[in-house]
Scaffold this active site. Structure first.
Site, PDB file in Angstrom:
ATOM      1  N   VAL A 140     -23.102  10.058 -10.337  1.00 22.28           N
ATOM      2  CA  VAL A 140     -22.635  11.459 -10.215  1.00 22.28           C
ATOM      3  C   VAL A 140     -21.141  11.474  -9.892  1.00 22.28           C
ATOM      4  CG1 VAL A 140     -22.964  13.692  -9.105  1.00 22.28           C
ATOM      5  CG2 VAL A 140     -24.928  12.175  -9.442  1.00 22.28           C
ATOM      6  N   TYR A 141     -20.735  10.596  -8.989  1.00 21.57           N
ATOM      7  CA  TYR A 141     -19.310  10.465  -8.655  1.00 21.57           C
ATOM      8  C   TYR A 141     -18.514  10.105  -9.909  1.00 21.57           C
ATOM      9  CZ  TYR A 141     -15.161   8.160  -6.530  1.00 21.57           C
ATOM     10  OH  TYR A 141     -13.887   7.771  -6.191  1.00 21.57           O
TER      11      TYR A 141
END
Ligand SMILES: NC(=O)c1ccc[n+]([C@@H]2O[C@H](COP(=O)([O-])OP(=O)(O)OC[C@H]3O[C@@H](n4cnc5c(N)ncnc54)[C@H](O)[C@@H]3O)[C@@H](O)[C@H]2O)c1
Length: 262
Positions: A168-169
């Site tokens: 997600v990062y």
């Protein structure tokens, strides 16, 4: 001229155009953010810091005020857009219209594809990309009125290297590049510049404590062209250049500081 604290004889630039400028740094209490705050204060800029970490943020501001700096610390969760906008208002009241934004706050907590549920996706996206968008929106009004400004968004080489461990990062950090291109075009007619500042693996206390292993050290040595380690101050020096008039015709670009890794 500023010399490097490492004492290796390196000498660094001073930027007269940064003196007295109103600067906002998100996530400026620790890590790279704190180096950004120190670097801009060292150039005589007036710096507002928004961060969750009240103890570190207050201590940093106090320290720099003792050295004669004009620093405002605002406890703020940048994922709370109302609080973020309120923080920008306080910065404007204290130091005048915001002329330079450092979109730095982030969270690189480790996770796998299977760990992520919609709530985690939203939480990580909120800090790693949504806050950058709304901080830019909140300062754009000031910058349009001034007819100048520099927005610097912290990206990452992690997704470029196809690293695993934080999908997600990585997705959010890739989106920083899209945000920068979109805003550079939209704000360019007002002489507002928007660039990504893309760090390699930077030796903050948090990285050293949580993620840097002997294998990681070897990975850096294999990956970087240059010997040594990328320090928070190396990122801050690129930020100074991108904020100063010296980079007046740079916009919509990514500036990578990674020791030559990607
Ligand atoms: N350190 C690295 O190796 C590295 C590599 C690539 C990119 N980056 C990028 O550089 C920037 C700084 O990285 P860092 O390593 O110093 O990060 P860090 O995690 O050490 O520090 C982030 C700061 O942001 C603050 N913060 C986190 N969530 C917040 C929130 N919701 N509201 C307000 N403040 C919040 C934290 O309290 C902290 O002070 C980030 O954008 C990061 O993605 C860092």
């Amino acid at each position: 001229m500023v010399t490097h604290p490492s004492g290796d004889g390196a000498m660094f630039a001073r930027y007269p155009s940064l003196s007295g400028r109103s600067v906002l740094v998100t996530g400026g209490a620790t890590g790279i953010g704190a180096a950004l705050v120190r670097a801009f204060a060292g150039q005589g800029a007036h710096v507002a810091v928004l961060d969750l970490d009240v103890a570190a943020g207050s201590a940093l501001a106090e320290d720099l005020r003792d050295e004669g700096g004009r620093i405002l610390f605002v406890p703020c969760d940048v994922t709370d857009i109302r609080a973020l906008r309120g923080g920008v208002d306080l910065a404007r009241t204290a130091h005048g219209p915001v002329e330079i934004l450092l979109n730095n706050a982030a969270n690189d907590m480790r996770h796998t594809l299977d760990d992520v549920d919609p709530a985690m996706w939203d939480r990580l996206s909120a800090v790693n990309i949504r806050a950058q968008f709304f901080a830019a929106q909140a300062v754009a009004r000031d910058m349009r009125a001034l007819g100048r400004g520099s927005i610097i968004c912290l990206g990452s080489i992690g997704w470029m290297l196809k690293n695993s461990g934080y999908p997600v990062y990585a997705t959010a950090k890739a989106a920083v590049q899209g945000l920068v291109c979109a805003l550079a075009r939209e704000l360019g007619p007002h002489a507002i510049r928007v660039n990504a500042l893309v760090p390699g693996w930077v030796m903050t206390e948090r990285q050293k404590k949580l993620w840097l292993t002997p294998e990681g050290e070897r990975e850096i040595e294999r990956g970087q062209c240059l010997p040594g380690r990328v320090e928070p101050e190396d990122i801050a020096r690129m930020a100074l250049f991108l904020a100063a008039d010296d980079s007046r015709m740079c916009s919509g670009q990514s500036f990578i500081v990674d020791g030559g890794w990607v």
